[in-house]
Scaffold this motif. Structure first.
Motif, mmCIF file in Angstrom:
data_model
loop_
_atom_site.group_PDB
_atom_site.id
_atom_site.type_symbol
_atom_site.label_atom_id
_atom_site.label_comp_id
_atom_site.label_asym_id
_atom_site.label_seq_id
_atom_site.Cartn_x
_atom_site.Cartn_y
_atom_site.Cartn_z
ATOM 1 N N ASN A 212 0.854 -1.192 0.000
ATOM 2 C CA ASN A 212 0.000 0.000 0.000
ATOM 3 C C ASN A 212 0.886 1.237 0.000
ATOM 4 O OD1 ASN A 212 -1.663 2.240 1.044
ATOM 5 N ND2 ASN A 212 -3.219 0.661 1.328
ATOM 6 N N ILE A 213 0.661 2.120 -0.959
ATOM 7 C CA ILE A 213 1.517 3.292 -1.127
ATOM 8 C C ILE A 213 1.363 4.289 0.011
ATOM 9 C CG2 ILE A 213 -0.103 4.703 -2.466
ATOM 10 C CD1 ILE A 213 2.297 5.429 -4.292
ATOM 11 N N HIS A 214 0.279 4.183 0.760
ATOM 12 C CA HIS A 214 0.050 5.116 1.863
ATOM 13 C C HIS A 214 0.756 4.699 3.146
ATOM 14 C CE1 HIS A 214 -2.811 7.051 -0.737
ATOM 15 N NE2 HIS A 214 -3.499 5.936 -0.865
ATOM 16 N N ARG A 215 1.381 3.526 3.137
ATOM 17 C CA ARG A 215 2.148 3.078 4.296
ATOM 18 C C ARG A 215 3.645 3.141 3.979
ATOM 19 N NH1 ARG A 215 -2.056 -0.968 4.538
ATOM 20 N NH2 ARG A 215 -0.689 -2.473 3.519
ATOM 21 N N ASN A 216 4.463 3.145 5.016
ATOM 22 C CA ASN A 216 5.912 3.167 4.848
ATOM 23 C C ASN A 216 6.545 2.185 5.828
ATOM 24 O OD1 ASN A 216 6.385 5.711 3.018
ATOM 25 N ND2 ASN A 216 4.921 6.362 4.571
ATOM 26 N N THR A 217 7.657 1.607 5.424
ATOM 27 C CA THR A 217 8.388 0.688 6.286
ATOM 28 C C THR A 217 9.863 1.077 6.296
ATOM 29 O OG1 THR A 217 8.784 -0.863 4.471
ATOM 30 C CG2 THR A 217 6.799 -1.207 5.796
ATOM 31 N N CYS A 218 10.576 0.533 7.272
ATOM 32 C CA CYS A 218 12.014 0.788 7.344
ATOM 33 C C CYS A 218 12.746 -0.153 6.388
ATOM 34 C CB CYS A 218 12.520 0.598 8.771
ATOM 35 S SG CYS A 218 14.316 0.794 8.929
ATOM 36 N N PHE A 219 13.607 0.398 5.564
ATOM 37 C CA PHE A 219 14.373 -0.413 4.617
ATOM 38 C C PHE A 219 15.310 -1.362 5.352
ATOM 39 C CE2 PHE A 219 17.810 -1.301 1.631
ATOM 40 C CZ PHE A 219 17.112 -1.551 0.461
ATOM 41 N N ALA A 220 15.763 -0.973 6.537
ATOM 42 C CA ALA A 220 16.744 -1.773 7.275
ATOM 43 C C ALA A 220 16.101 -2.852 8.134
ATOM 44 C CB ALA A 220 17.608 -0.860 8.144
ATOM 45 N N CYS A 221 15.125 -2.474 8.967
ATOM 46 C CA CYS A 221 14.574 -3.436 9.931
ATOM 47 C C CYS A 221 13.188 -3.934 9.564
ATOM 48 C CB CYS A 221 14.571 -2.833 11.339
ATOM 49 S SG CYS A 221 13.343 -1.508 11.603
ATOM 50 N N GLY A 222 12.539 -3.326 8.574
ATOM 51 C CA GLY A 222 11.235 -3.791 8.125
ATOM 52 C C GLY A 222 10.064 -3.321 8.947
ATOM 53 N N ARG A 223 10.327 -2.558 9.999
ATOM 54 C CA ARG A 223 9.239 -2.080 10.865
ATOM 55 C C ARG A 223 8.354 -1.075 10.132
ATOM 56 N NH1 ARG A 223 9.814 2.587 13.368
ATOM 57 N NH2 ARG A 223 8.376 3.191 15.054
ATOM 58 N N GLU A 224 7.016 -1.167 10.347
ATOM 59 C CA GLU A 224 6.112 -0.200 9.726
ATOM 60 C C GLU A 224 6.200 1.125 10.465
ATOM 61 O OE1 GLU A 224 1.427 0.464 8.494
ATOM 62 O OE2 GLU A 224 2.227 -1.568 8.723
ATOM 63 N N ALA A 225 6.324 2.194 9.729
ATOM 64 C CA ALA A 225 6.504 3.516 10.321
ATOM 65 C C ALA A 225 5.161 4.154 10.651
ATOM 66 C CB ALA A 225 7.269 4.412 9.352
ATOM 67 N N THR A 226 5.157 5.019 11.634
ATOM 68 C CA THR A 226 3.967 5.793 11.959
ATOM 69 C C THR A 226 3.856 6.960 10.975
ATOM 70 O OG1 THR A 226 5.134 7.299 13.447
ATOM 71 C CG2 THR A 226 4.291 5.235 14.397
ATOM 72 N N PRO A 227 2.666 7.529 10.820
ATOM 73 C CA PRO A 227 2.530 8.709 9.960
ATOM 74 C C PRO A 227 3.430 9.852 10.388
ATOM 75 C CG PRO A 227 0.376 7.777 10.445
ATOM 76 C CD PRO A 227 1.360 7.055 11.310
ATOM 77 N N GLU A 228 3.642 9.982 11.693
ATOM 78 C CA GLU A 228 4.501 11.065 12.197
ATOM 79 C C GLU A 228 5.947 10.868 11.756
ATOM 80 O OE1 GLU A 228 0.807 10.890 14.196
ATOM 81 O OE2 GLU A 228 2.353 9.311 14.075
ATOM 82 N N GLY B 90 17.050 3.853 12.994
ATOM 83 C CA GLY B 90 17.771 4.900 12.277
ATOM 84 C C GLY B 90 17.914 4.655 10.790
ATOM 85 N N GLY B 91 17.358 3.539 10.295
ATOM 86 C CA GLY B 91 17.425 3.260 8.871
ATOM 87 C C GLY B 91 16.501 4.158 8.057
ATOM 88 N N MET B 92 16.628 4.089 6.751
ATOM 89 C CA MET B 92 15.811 4.920 5.873
ATOM 90 C C MET B 92 14.414 4.319 5.710
ATOM 91 S SD MET B 92 18.524 5.934 2.840
ATOM 92 C CE MET B 92 18.870 4.201 2.437
ATOM 93 N N LEU B 93 13.404 5.172 5.726
ATOM 94 C CA LEU B 93 12.050 4.720 5.434
ATOM 95 C C LEU B 93 11.863 4.608 3.926
ATOM 96 C CD1 LEU B 93 9.770 6.686 7.920
ATOM 97 C CD2 LEU B 93 10.939 4.497 8.232
ATOM 98 N N ARG B 94 11.049 3.656 3.528
ATOM 99 C CA ARG B 94 10.753 3.402 2.123
ATOM 100 C C ARG B 94 9.249 3.218 1.970
ATOM 101 N NH1 ARG B 94 11.563 -2.554 0.028
ATOM 102 N NH2 ARG B 94 9.597 -1.958 -0.951
ATOM 103 N N PRO B 95 8.723 3.391 0.773
ATOM 104 C CA PRO B 95 7.296 3.145 0.560
ATOM 105 C C PRO B 95 6.945 1.689 0.851
ATOM 106 C CG PRO B 95 8.252 4.350 -1.279
ATOM 107 C CD PRO B 95 9.395 3.889 -0.445
#
Length: 247
Positions: free
Chosen positions: A121-137, A152-157
């Motif tokens: 889903n393009i409206h969600r984001n995850t961490c490229f390093a650890c795979g955790r789903e990011a909060t909207p904030e 501290g990894g980069m977020l990705r779509p």
């Protein structure tokens, strides 16, 4: 449009309908398919050059900005009559499972309940390093791309890129839904992307009636019991009106 009485009967009496949707459904709302040429600032790129892990590692800011532009465009788009007809089926039938290759969330916006997203889903984001789903904030940080607050990894779509596996749980539930279904709708998909494109074949192999809804012929025609030529936003509302005239 006249519909086969056998199809109308199967739809009215379906115990579990699985609806498999592709880019053609979203295209009717104005969302370009992934294989359409890019426009504007992105015209010099191919989507395949931006939607890979390698592209993200090579230029994470560029890939993040491209997806940000796609999100902004999708935010202004609404579900079409095809999306709404599928959601209505969820109210009329005993059980409905939507399996989609689309990442725009328009099925949910139309009111569909159980939606399995094979490509994320393009409206969600995850961490490229650890795979955790990011909060909207987290995703709203000024950094390009924002950083994961966990590692501290980069977020990705939160979408599936070329070369990546489908999300295991969504795929497992999709296969289980097809195995349980007695009717399978294949709507607006070109049948080019595996393993998702194998679902209509699986349905047919299990004796499930397969309905192909598409303006054009695709490989799915070969396994379809019923072929309805036309756009989903035109065909599906008419099919529902024919099958459930009093609803």
């Amino acid at each position: 449009m006249n519909f086969d009485p056998d199809l109308l009967d199967k739809l009215r009496n379906s115990r579990h309908l699985a609806v498999f949707t592709g880019a053609g459904v979203s295209a009717e709302s104005g969302i370009p398919t992934f294989r359409d040429a890019l426009a504007g600032l992105w015209a010099k790129y191919r989507p395949e050059d931006l939607a890979t892990p390698e592209a993200f590692l090579r230029d994470p800011a560029m890939v993040w900005q491209w997806y940000a532009s796609r999100r902004a465009a999708i935010a202004a788009i609404h579900p079409n009559p095809g999306h709404h007809a599928i959601a209505r089926l969820g109210q009329l039938l005993r059980r409905l499972t939507v399996i989609t290759q689309n990442v725009d969330g328009l099925h949910q916006a139309a009111g569909s309940g159980r939606v399995l997203e094979l490509h994320g889903n393009i409206h969600r984001n995850t961490c490229f390093a650890c795979g955790r789903e990011a909060t909207p904030e987290e995703a709203a940080q000024d950094a390009t791309p924002p950083l994961c607050q966990g590692c501290g990894g980069m977020l990705r779509p939160g979408v599936v890129w070329f070369g990546e596996a489908l999300p295991a749980e969504a795929w497992r539930q999709s296969v289980e839904a097809v195995e349980d279904a007695d009717l399978f709708f294949c709507v607006g998909t070109s049948s080019l992307v595996e393993p998702a494109a194998s679902l209509p074949r699986l349905a047919r192999s299990l004796g499930c009636a397969v309905v192909q809804i598409n303006p054009d012929a695709t490989a799915h025609d070969a396994v379809a019991d019923f072929i309805l030529r036309g756009k989903s936003g035109e065909v599906l509302p008419r099919l529902l009106d024919a099958a459930f005239p009093a609803a």
